[in-house]
Each structure stands twice: as C-alpha cells, then as structure tokens.
Design a protein around this motif. Structure first.
Motif, PDB file in Angstrom:
ATOM      1  N   CYS C 125      12.976  45.469  22.411  1.00  0.00           N
ATOM      2  CA  CYS C 125      11.650  44.924  22.728  1.00  0.00           C
ATOM      3  C   CYS C 125      10.660  45.248  21.613  1.00  0.00           C
ATOM      4  CB  CYS C 125      11.101  45.539  24.026  1.00  0.00           C
ATOM      5  SG  CYS C 125      12.205  45.364  25.457  1.00  0.00           S
ATOM      6  N   THR C 146       7.260  42.624  24.838  1.00  0.00           N
ATOM      7  CA  THR C 146       8.024  41.370  24.790  1.00  0.00           C
ATOM      8  C   THR C 146       9.484  41.695  24.487  1.00  0.00           C
ATOM      9  OG1 THR C 146       7.352  41.156  22.482  1.00  0.00           O
ATOM     10  CG2 THR C 146       6.122  39.875  24.098  1.00  0.00           C
ATOM     11  N   ALA C 151      12.699  35.848  23.698  1.00  0.00           N
ATOM     12  CA  ALA C 151      11.730  35.301  22.722  1.00  0.00           C
ATOM     13  C   ALA C 151      12.068  33.850  22.371  1.00  0.00           C
ATOM     14  CB  ALA C 151      11.724  36.156  21.464  1.00  0.00           C
TER      15      ALA C 151
END
Lengths: 151, 151, 151
Positions: C125, C146, C151
């Motif tokens: 992440c 994220t 992604a």
C-alpha cells in the motif's frame, strides 16, 4: 561497563535524534555482519555475557564465543543449501531507561533467496533488545526473538 | 562539485543524526520518484555523470539522460504489464568518508503487485552507493546493485 | 490545538533530524499498538476528529471511538482466523508544512502469518498522512491508504 568506558556524552545527555540514528545504524551494521557470516565482528556487537534467545536455537546462548560459533554454523549450512538469508528490522521502537540503557522492540523479517530461484519471505518475528553503551558504542546485552508462526 | 556549491554546513561539521536522517529522507524520496516514473526528477537525484550499475541493465549507464531514458522504458513496460513495483531500502549503513562524501550499503527489496492480483517479493538485492553533497542536497555519484538470486 | 498545548520547542524550530526521528518512532509505536490490538492507545495516536480512509473499510471513519471500534473488530477476526498481521512502513518521505504540520508519504506493507504456517506478503500500500503536534506529541489528523492491487 565502568564509568571510564562511557563516552564524554553519557546516554542521558544525548538527543533523542542522535540515539535513534545511532541505533538504526547499529542494527543495519549488525544485520549485515550476520548475513555475511562475519562471526567475530558480529559477536562483538553484543556484550561479553549477552544472552541471545531465539526460536531457531534449542536454548538461549550466552557470550561471544557461543554467538560466533552460531554464525559459523550458519555459514556452513549456507554453503550446503546455497540459500541467501537477509535479516531486516523495522518499526523500531526505542525506549530510554532511567539507567541510560535502551529497551527496543521491533519487527524482524527474514528473506530467503535460493541461488537462481525466487526470493520469498521466510520468517516474520518480533525482536526485543536491551542495549547498553560501552566505550561509545551500543551493544546488545539481551535479545529475545519470537516467531509469529509459533505464537 | 565546487566549494561554492557546498552548504554553509559542510559535511564534516554535520551531526551524524542529521546526516542519517537526510540520507533516509533522500532515499525515500528517490525511490518514490522511481516507482512513480518521474524520469527527470529521479535522474536529478544523481550527479551529472553518475554511474548506475544494476543487474537488470545489460551494461552500466552513465549520466542523467540515460538514467531518465531508463525510467521512461520502465513506464512503458508497466503500462503493458499492469504490474506495480515498489522499491524498498532497509538496513542502511552510512559511512562518512574523509573527503565529506558518504559510502552507503543497504538491502533493497522489490515488491510486485499485479493489477487485481497477489503482491509478492520480486527481488532481494544489496545496494552500494557513493553520495556527495551538491548545493545542499545529497546526490548519488555511483550505484552498484547486486541481486541475491544471481550471487 | 491551542498554543498552550504546544511544546516549548514549536515545530518550526525543530531540527529536521529530530522531526524525522520522532516521526519514525511515532509510526513504529503506532503500528505495534495496531498489530497488538491496543484499541484505545492506538486511537489516541490520532487527533480527536481524525479521518481514517483505508480501502479495507467501506467508508472513511472519523474520530477515536470509531477508530478503536475498528481495532476491536480486527481482534475478534484474528481470534477466529489465527492469522497474525504485521504492518510495516518504509520509504518515509516527511515534508514540513508552513503551518508546522507534517505531510508524510510512505509505503506500507502488511505481512501475514497463519499459526503454524508460512508467512507471506499480504498487501502493498501507499500511506499519506497529515501529522500535527499536540502537547508535544505527533498525532495523525488525516490518513489516506491506497492499495497497489486495486490501483
């Protein structure tokens, strides 16, 4: 450790930033010595009567001679298997004690790479050390390592 | 690097704590630029004639134009494969040299994550750098990376 | 955060080396609290109205009560699965802001170890935080995580 062996800057007067940087540098050097099988220099990063309590050994070892012997056994093992280990530390929590020693707790990872093969995570551990300042250098006086898979 | 390009605080007068923090910050920023394919900013973290010697390239590259071109190739490759790489450094050993430069040796990991897939360890490497202070900023003048699986 | 809550050494006057060491120590402690399911102490490392935006939660949570509740859910889940998670941060980029707060961006890894089983990389992440100094201690006021696989 006698007073005469202490630095001009005793532990209590050191900035936190200096202590934290020194401990990171100390561990980086120590782990690189270990993975390179530098038996005596690595044993020298411990105090003379240090206790080293790790789950890969049947019982805690004490003192530099036993510590160095352990590294030489690792070297022989590696020569047979061809597997390169790399020990990483992270999430390093440094707590200064009233007597000037340090108590650290961090995570320890072991990566393993077979010759010509795929690298992988070998072990996830927690490492707890007592560090003392001897003649201007940090040394481990006690180490306890626990493995997540055996917890 | 001329004297005029040096900081008010030359390397020799910097505290170890400042040097160690600066180098960590430098590498964090540099690796994030690399993984984000910021070709020119990343190349700017090297000296103008830096040598970059890594096992994934057929020969060492020299200078910022070649370094930046290498990142653009990585970006094109990533656009095709959808694999996100993350470069991590750890166990950072920083040795100050008599001339004010730094010699560093650390471990380098590469993690790879396919889009929608499982992350894994891709490479375990050792990275050795020479760092010089240019106009107040550390820059890599020479980098050698070796891979554990090819050792 | 009122002036009365600020340290004698306000953020702007701190050396970079001190700030960088403090932030590393802060994250080490915070991640260890999280992995040990210390719900309230962990929530206390955030500001009272902190926003915590991570992909494993359906929506961002706000405030310490919700943060602590999240850790207690993790503890219950771990009791069932027997899987030990370890959260690691690395490549920590710390940018000081004009108002004395910090903006950080780092990589975050999650390692997972089943009881008696093989450890593996669970998640890769990117973590972006805003940190503020409250009564001499850094606190997270906003966190965005994220995941590379999404992604």
């Amino acid at each position: 450790m006698t007073n005469a062996q202490m630095l001009a800057h005793p532990p209590q007067e050191r900035d936190f930033s200096l202590v934290y940087a020194e401990v990171q540098q100390f561990y980086a050097h120590q782990m690189q010595l270990f993975d390179s099988f530098e038996a005596e220099p690595w044993a020298g990063t411990f105090t003379e009567n240090a206790v080293f309590d790790v789950p890969t050994l049947p019982a805690p070892v004490r003192g530099r001679a036993e510590l160095a012997a352990n590294v030489r056994r690792n070297r022989e093992l590696q020569a047979k298997t061809g597997e390169q280990l790399r020990h990483w530390l992270g999430m390093l929590d440094v707590q200064r004690q009233a007597n000037g020693t340090l108590r650290t707790r961090c995570y320890a990872l072991v990566y393993m790479t077979p010759r010509g093969g795929e690298s992988r995570v070998h072990r996830v551990c927690v490492m707890e050390d007592d560090l003392v300042l001897c003649r201007g250098r940090w040394r481990v006086s006690h180490r306890l390592v626990t493995r997540d898979d055996l917890a």
